[in-house]
Design a protein around this motif. Structure first.
Motif: not given
Length: 565
Positions: A169, A173, A185, A188-189, A216, A219-220
């Motif tokens: 993950s 990311r 992403l 990764a989540m 994460c 970031e989203r």
């Protein structure tokens, strides 16, 4: 095992134990394990225990020559300790040696061997550490590949699967941060959520998985502005913080992440409670990172940003002065070639510009421009932040031009604006900003030279900037304002009524939809619209003089009200 038990365990190993059994790799390794564990639990700032453990692991390795069945384990443990040491010192020699040791261990534990997965994990950790120092994409790709291989050897629901899930993950990311691939992403989540399910409380690594999943989600949120993501990130940050009470070595990291998430929510909701909590959290994190802590500059920078945000709300010069002081200290801790030096240069320059706007002391403007130049030098093409540095330097050269009327500053600003625009092709999210900035610079040059080519280009750029910004896009007001000014200039140069009428329409939209009472730009827009209506009345006899008078009166009242407060 708690900290006291661990200390007692180490004390139970008498100092002459190693002397008596110097030739036993098992005993030397066991002592290294105990001392290394104490270093992990107590997070000693001197790193004495970790360095002693490394020395012992080296001795254990020497006692296990090629062909020894335990050599792979000594290679693995020495590499692991070197990775921890690198994270504390950032010494590249540590990570390079760790990579070499892991590669040798991997030859002794091929994929068919049940211990292969743990060597793959360690090699992946070492390679991604090198990537984080050098930015070499080949390292990142290798780390992701290694983590995928380790995961295949320990698939869910194997109890060791969570480690591979979390590591993979992190790698995905990191790749998202470089490529902006949402697929990375999202994966990764997904991996982070799966790891968290396998680590229910009180699992010792639950806080780590909470931390990575929260990052994460942050970031989203920045990509989608989904408040659900931000709220979940804050919830996860709070849980991670609860699992890391003082003196947990990672508490400062959790404090830092929670502060970042709270500031994001403040930017969206303007809730002062969030900003105040972020400042309090930043201060605690800074206290836990005294000099020479390697992450002190990060906490200095985070607290400075929080204080600057509060200054923007309260106009308290004490907050701004403290932010400037913190940014200066952070900059001193990030000498070239520190990877975040350009960030500190930019952040300090921003604060100096805020002080310049308040005091108009030219020394602040001059220093800010100097800092922006240094930041730009550290971001050569194709650096992903070069366009932002070009933008910042151009904006503040234009500020200096407005004070000194030096055409050299304006010409340089135009040159920089054009380069920034080239680096932001459609559909770059900041293309409208660059279009608007170049248009503003060209309009300023038109005021000096009366070159119609500059004015025509400015109008064309403003129109292009407006197209991708339908209401309520946050960039729409700047494009509307710039276009309204350029159109009015064109009317004054040519007498073309359609240009004036369109300018009036844009000013009306700004007042009706974007600049309510209390907005800092409402007064200027009221005055501009009043002036344009008077021009229309003079040209056609059809302008609304009464409305123009009312607009000027509102502008006067708001100006008086602002000056009183």
């Amino acid at each position: 095992m708690d900290e006291t038990s661990l200390r007692n365990r180490n004390l139970s190993l008498p100092s002459d134990c190693l002397v008596k059994h110097r030739g036993s790799p098992e005993l030397v390794g066991a002592l290294a394990d105990a001392i290394g564990a104490r270093a992990t639990v107590t997070a000693l700032t001197s790193y004495t225990d970790l360095e002693e453990a490394i020395s012992l692991y080296r001795e254990s390795l020497l006692l296990r020559p090629s062909g020894d069945g335990g050599r792979w384990l000594s290679l693995y443990k020495l590499a692991d300790a070197l990775i921890d040491h690198h994270r504390s010192t950032r010494a590249m020699s540590d990570v390079e040696e760790a990579i070499d040791l892991c590669r040798e261990a991997l030859t002794l534990r091929p994929p068919s061997h049940p211990d292969c997965w743990i060597v793959l994990i360690n090699l992946g950790k070492a390679v991604i550490c090198r990537y984080q120092s050098t930015g070499t994409m080949a390292d990142l790709e290798e780390a992701i590949s290694l983590d995928r291989q380790a995961l295949e050897l320990r698939p869910s629901p194997h109890p060791d699967c969570a480690i591979s899930l979390c590591n993979l993950s992190v790698g995905l990311r990191e790749r998202y941060l470089r490529t902006k691939s949402m697929a990375d992403l999202e994966e990764a989540m997904s991996l982070g959520r799966e790891a968290l399910k396998l680590q229910p409380s009180p699992h010792p690594y639950r806080s780590t998985s909470l931390h990575h999943l929260a990052v994460c989600l942050d970031e989203r949120y920045r990509h989608t502005e989904s408040m659900a993501d931000l709220e979940e990130a804050i919830s996860l940050d709070r849980e991670a913080l609860e699992l890391r009470p003082s003196p947990h070595p990672d508490r400062s990291m959790s404090l830092n992440n929670l502060a970042i998430s709270l500031k994001c929510r403040y930017q969206h909701t303007k809730s002062m409670a969030d900003l105040e909590e972020a400042i309090s959290t930043d201060r605690e994190a800074l206290e836990l990172r005294p000099s020479p802590h390697l992450d002190r500059s990060m906490s200095l920078n985070s607290l400075a940003i929080s204080l600057k945000d509060r200054y923007q709300h309260t106009k308290s010069m004490a907050d701004l002065e403290e932010a400037i002081s913190l940014h200066r200290e952070a900059l001193e801790l990030r000498p070239s070639p520190h990877p975040y030096r350009s960030v500190s240069l930019n952040d300090l320059a921003f604060c100096l510009m805020d002080r310049f706007r308040c005091t108009e002391v030219m020394a602040d403007l001059e220093e800010a421009i100097s800092l922006y130049r240094k930041a730009l030098e550290l971001r050569p093409s194709p650096h992903p932040d070069r366009s932002m540095s070009l933008h910042n330097l151009a904006v503040f050269l234009r500020y200096r031009y407005q004070h000194t009327k030096s055409m050299a500053d304006l010409e340089e600003a135009i040159f920089l604006d054009r380069e920034a625009l080239e680096l932001r092709p459609s559909p770059h999210p900041y293309r409208s900003m660059s279009l608007n900035n170049l248009a503003t610079s060209l309009r300023d040059r038109y005021q000096h030279t009366k070159s119609m080519a500059d004015l025509e280009e400015a109008i064309s750029l403003d129109r292009e900037g407006l197209e991708p910004c339908p209401s309520p896009h946050p960039g729409r007001p700047d494009s509307l304002w710039g276009l309204s000014l350029s159109l009015r200039d064109m009317y004054e140069a040519t007498g073309s009524l359609p240009h004036l009428q369109e300018s009036i329409k844009h000013c009306e939209e700004l007042l009706d939809s974007h600049y309510p009472v209390g907005h800092e730009d409402r007064v200027a827009t009221l005055s501009c619209l009043a002036s344009s209506l008077e021009m229309l009345s003079d040209a056609t006899g059809q302008g609304d003089r009464a409305r123009s008078k009312a607009l000027r009166e509102e502008a006067r009242r708001l100006s008086v009200s602002t000056s009183d407060t």
